[in-house]
Design an enzyme around this catalytic site. Structure first.
Site, PDB file in Angstrom:
ATOM      1  N   TYR A  91       0.835  -1.194   0.000  1.00 41.24           N
ATOM      2  CA  TYR A  91       0.000   0.000   0.000  1.00 41.24           C
ATOM      3  C   TYR A  91       0.872   1.246   0.000  1.00 41.24           C
ATOM      4  CZ  TYR A  91      -4.279   2.587   0.743  1.00 41.24           C
ATOM      5  OH  TYR A  91      -5.357   3.429   0.570  1.00 41.24           O
ATOM      6  N   SER A  92       0.723   2.088  -1.018  1.00 40.48           N
ATOM      7  CA  SER A  92       1.494   3.319  -1.169  1.00 40.48           C
ATOM      8  C   SER A  92       2.989   2.973  -1.159  1.00 40.48           C
ATOM      9  CB  SER A  92       1.103   4.326  -0.087  1.00 40.48           C
ATOM     10  OG  SER A  92       1.548   5.617  -0.414  1.00 40.48           O
ATOM     11  N   MET A  93       3.762   3.407  -0.166  1.00 37.83           N
ATOM     12  CA  MET A  93       5.164   3.004  -0.110  1.00 37.83           C
ATOM     13  C   MET A  93       5.307   1.497  -0.231  1.00 37.83           C
ATOM     14  SD  MET A  93       7.925   3.475   3.041  1.00 37.83           S
ATOM     15  CE  MET A  93       7.121   2.233   4.078  1.00 37.83           C
ATOM     16  N   ALA A 107       3.688  -0.528  -1.974  1.00 40.28           N
ATOM     17  CA  ALA A 107       3.596  -0.994  -3.359  1.00 40.28           C
ATOM     18  C   ALA A 107       4.986  -1.065  -3.991  1.00 40.28           C
ATOM     19  CB  ALA A 107       2.688  -0.064  -4.172  1.00 40.28           C
ATOM     20  N   CYS A 159      -1.223  -0.954  -4.421  1.00 36.15           N
ATOM     21  CA  CYS A 159      -2.346  -0.074  -4.092  1.00 36.15           C
ATOM     22  C   CYS A 159      -1.845   1.348  -3.856  1.00 36.15           C
ATOM     23  CB  CYS A 159      -3.053  -0.550  -2.826  1.00 36.15           C
ATOM     24  SG  CYS A 159      -3.750  -2.196  -2.896  1.00 36.15           S
TER      25      CYS A 159
END
Length: 245
Positions: A86-88, A90, A114
């Protein structure tokens, strides 16, 4: 009369989870509760947060990928698993998949990035890693994701800032090295209201896989993991469970 032979039940698909900047394993709690029993969710925890708060946080995505690789069980042939970040996270999941390929390890069934632009692109989010503390605090607070009550307690802010500074350094200085696309499917998930991650930047993940890209959008902003955990769990399980059946 021959006894009926029962086939052994298939093991659950293991879903390794990588967090956003400043987050740890606990950000996945509501998401994990909403997953079906066919999926075993396993958060991976980079140093500097929660159970690893006493450790020095890392400032490079590739170093985080190498660190969490050591937390994984060695993937067994035939044991299905997937990577979700998720974010970082990813970026960490992407680099972890490439690290596993270089090792010659069994590859994941799917990569699920994501809330992050494709790794060869730069986000529209301002780069803040090297800003003075007052600017850095203001920008992190504006991004959301950190509970409001944290900002009301200076001692908590002081405790979290080294981790947040390290994580944003890792994100803002990340530069992808060229490698061949991964031979596995991607499910890329974003939110309609995420102003820093547009749909075209999510679709751009397609150049890093040899397989067709699946992309889903959900209501909410950048932190839709917290806003829509059950919906996100349903999207992920719909993609993984049929493939595992």
């Amino acid at each position: 009369m021959n006894a009926q032979v029962r086939s052994a039940p298939r093991p659950p698909l293991r879903l390794y989870l990588l967090p956003y900047a400043g987050g740890g394993a606990s950000i996945w709690n509501d998401f994990r509760k909403a997953l079906p029993p066919e999926i075993e969710a396993v958060p991976l925890q980079p140093p500097g947060r929660e159970t690893r708060a006493a450790e020095t946080p890392l400032t490079a995505i590739t170093d985080m990928a190498a660190d969490v690789r050591r937390q994984m069980e060695t993937p067994a042939p035939g044991r299905p698993y997937a990577l979700m970040g998720y974010s970082m996270g990813a970026l960490i999941a992407f680099e972890l998949a490439r690290l596993l390929r270089r090792e010659g390890a069994p590859m994941p069934d799917m990569l699920i990035p994501c809330a992050h632009v494709a790794p060869h692109l730069k986000s529209d989010r301002p780069r803040i890693w090297d800003q003075p503390d007052d600017v850095f605090h203001r920008e992190v607070k504006a991004l959301g994701g950190t509970p409001d009550e944290v900002w009301d307690h200076p001692e908590l802010v002081e405790f979290l800032m080294p981790l947040l500074r390290a994580d944003f350094t890792a994100c803002d200085t990340y530069a992808m090295t060229e490698e061949a696309p991964l031979d596995l499917p991607f499910l890329v998930i974003g939110a309609h209201g995420d102003v820093n991650v547009q749909r075209d930047t999510l679709l751009a993940w397609s150049c890093h896989s040899t397989r067709p890209l699946a992309q889903r959008s959900v209501p909410g902003g950048h932190f839709f993991l917290a806003e829509q955990p059950a919906l996100l769990a349903r999207i992920v399980s719909d993609a993984l469970v049929p493939a595992h059946a």
